[in-house]
Motif scaffolding. Sequence first.
Motif, PDB file in Angstrom:
ATOM      1  N   LYS A  76       4.018  10.661   8.305  1.00  0.00           N
ATOM      2  CA  LYS A  76       3.896  11.973   9.021  1.00  0.00           C
ATOM      3  C   LYS A  76       5.329  12.587   8.955  1.00  0.00           C
ATOM      4  O   LYS A  76       5.621  13.691   8.272  1.00  0.00           O
ATOM      5  CB  LYS A  76       3.599  12.175  10.175  1.00  0.00           C
ATOM      6  CG  LYS A  76       3.084  13.597  10.805  1.00  0.00           C
ATOM      7  CD  LYS A  76       2.443  13.823  12.122  1.00  0.00           C
ATOM      8  CE  LYS A  76       2.059  14.948  12.632  1.00  0.00           C
ATOM      9  NZ  LYS A  76       0.771  15.349  11.806  1.00  0.00           N
ATOM     10  N   THR A  80       6.361  15.495   6.017  1.00  0.00           N
ATOM     11  CA  THR A  80       6.855  17.050   6.970  1.00  0.00           C
ATOM     12  C   THR A  80       8.105  17.452   6.078  1.00  0.00           C
ATOM     13  O   THR A  80       8.404  18.643   5.687  1.00  0.00           O
ATOM     14  CB  THR A  80       6.960  16.746   8.373  1.00  0.00           C
ATOM     15  OG1 THR A  80       5.844  16.610   8.910  1.00  0.00           O
ATOM     16  CG2 THR A  80       7.778  17.936   8.783  1.00  0.00           C
ATOM     17  N   TRP A 127      -0.349   9.572   2.385  1.00  0.00           N
ATOM     18  CA  TRP A 127      -0.119  10.745   1.616  1.00  0.00           C
ATOM     19  C   TRP A 127      -1.222  11.068   0.664  1.00  0.00           C
ATOM     20  O   TRP A 127      -1.272  12.289   0.361  1.00  0.00           O
ATOM     21  CB  TRP A 127       0.812  10.250   0.788  1.00  0.00           C
ATOM     22  CG  TRP A 127       2.374  10.239   1.639  1.00  0.00           C
ATOM     23  CD1 TRP A 127       2.304  10.734   2.941  1.00  0.00           C
ATOM     24  CD2 TRP A 127       3.459   9.460   1.445  1.00  0.00           C
ATOM     25  NE1 TRP A 127       3.847  10.381   3.498  1.00  0.00           N
ATOM     26  CE2 TRP A 127       4.497   9.765   2.457  1.00  0.00           C
ATOM     27  CE3 TRP A 127       3.763   8.840   0.259  1.00  0.00           C
ATOM     28  CZ2 TRP A 127       5.772   9.030   2.534  1.00  0.00           C
ATOM     29  CZ3 TRP A 127       5.184   8.349   0.372  1.00  0.00           C
ATOM     30  CH2 TRP A 127       6.119   8.421   1.296  1.00  0.00           C
ATOM     31  N   TYR A 132      -7.008   7.347   8.054  1.00  0.00           N
ATOM     32  CA  TYR A 132      -5.872   6.136   8.434  1.00  0.00           C
ATOM     33  C   TYR A 132      -6.718   5.052   8.713  1.00  0.00           C
ATOM     34  O   TYR A 132      -6.100   4.234   8.388  1.00  0.00           O
ATOM     35  CB  TYR A 132      -5.222   6.706   9.793  1.00  0.00           C
ATOM     36  CG  TYR A 132      -4.193   5.885  10.083  1.00  0.00           C
ATOM     37  CD1 TYR A 132      -2.933   5.537   9.455  1.00  0.00           C
ATOM     38  CD2 TYR A 132      -4.291   4.606  11.207  1.00  0.00           C
ATOM     39  CE1 TYR A 132      -2.039   4.795   9.855  1.00  0.00           C
ATOM     40  CE2 TYR A 132      -3.248   3.952  11.807  1.00  0.00           C
ATOM     41  CZ  TYR A 132      -2.241   3.900  10.945  1.00  0.00           C
ATOM     42  OH  TYR A 132      -1.227   2.828  11.202  1.00  0.00           O
ATOM     43  N   ILE A 139      -4.182  11.842   8.156  1.00  0.00           N
ATOM     44  CA  ILE A 139      -2.645  12.198   9.008  1.00  0.00           C
ATOM     45  C   ILE A 139      -1.932  13.128   8.018  1.00  0.00           C
ATOM     46  O   ILE A 139      -1.838  12.967   6.741  1.00  0.00           O
ATOM     47  CB  ILE A 139      -1.859  11.019   9.218  1.00  0.00           C
ATOM     48  CG1 ILE A 139      -2.757  10.268  10.399  1.00  0.00           C
ATOM     49  CG2 ILE A 139      -0.646  11.645   9.766  1.00  0.00           C
ATOM     50  CD1 ILE A 139      -1.830   8.714  10.447  1.00  0.00           C
TER      51      ILE A 139
END
Length: 282
Positions: A76, A80, A127, A132, A139
């Motif tokens: 994550k 980000t 990705w 998950y 995610i």
Amino acid sequence: MNVGLGLPISDPLSLLSWARRADAGPFTTLGLLDRLVYSNPEPLITLAAIAGATSRIRVQTEVLLGPLRESALLAKQAATLDRMSGGRFTLGIGIGTRQDDYLAAGVDVRGRGHRLDRQLATLRSVWSGEPYSEEVGPIGPAPVLEGGPEILIGAFAPAAVERVARWGDGYLCAAPAGMAGGLMRDVERSWTQAGRHGRPRMVAQVNVALGPEDTVLDATEEITSYYGFLGDTTRVVENMLTTPERIRDAIGAFTDLGADEVMLYCWARDADQVDRLAGLVG
């Protein structure tokens, strides 16, 4: 030849100034190392600030100690940073050698290579937008490019070199040019044997300090402290490039070996090195 800069770690408050100056110059990437039991700034947080202060230059961990981090959260954080930088993030990742980092993180240093393999599989899966697990959904956020940000794997051992072909987009080589050629060829062979198309991106790294005597002295003290766990740091200090001639020769040597980029890692706090190195490579 693309040339990037490795950022010094002893003065975190100066790094935004370094980044802005580099962003205005000929450099392609800004790199930042990772340690836990040391006074360096945390790289993902720092690179996020640097990405916000720049518009063009790439940001790169060099290398992030992956096994110290929980995989879902790392996926994550990296996605980000990739989104917030507009796709300018490269995840350089490896296992490190310092046992104290693992002790502080509460992670068993044994089996860290296998842990990294599992982690890289998790990153790629997250990705790609897959759930998950059977109990947990996807995610986000999604990275800029399908499949996630570029992954460079830093490695020396044969098993780690083979990891590039399984999970990476390229190889980050911190060995001197005299050793780097053999490692790069090993990476290329593993890449071909794994049935990967094209070629892995090759990124070399050398330590530099360019400037007056006090700049070189500052760099020597910093690199000696950082590598103090080795006991004898003579070779590390001697391999640091401190003249324009040696830096140019190293860039030329790595070009001949097929490197796509050379990272000039700076240890001294003297930000005028950005302009000196820009004049040398630009």
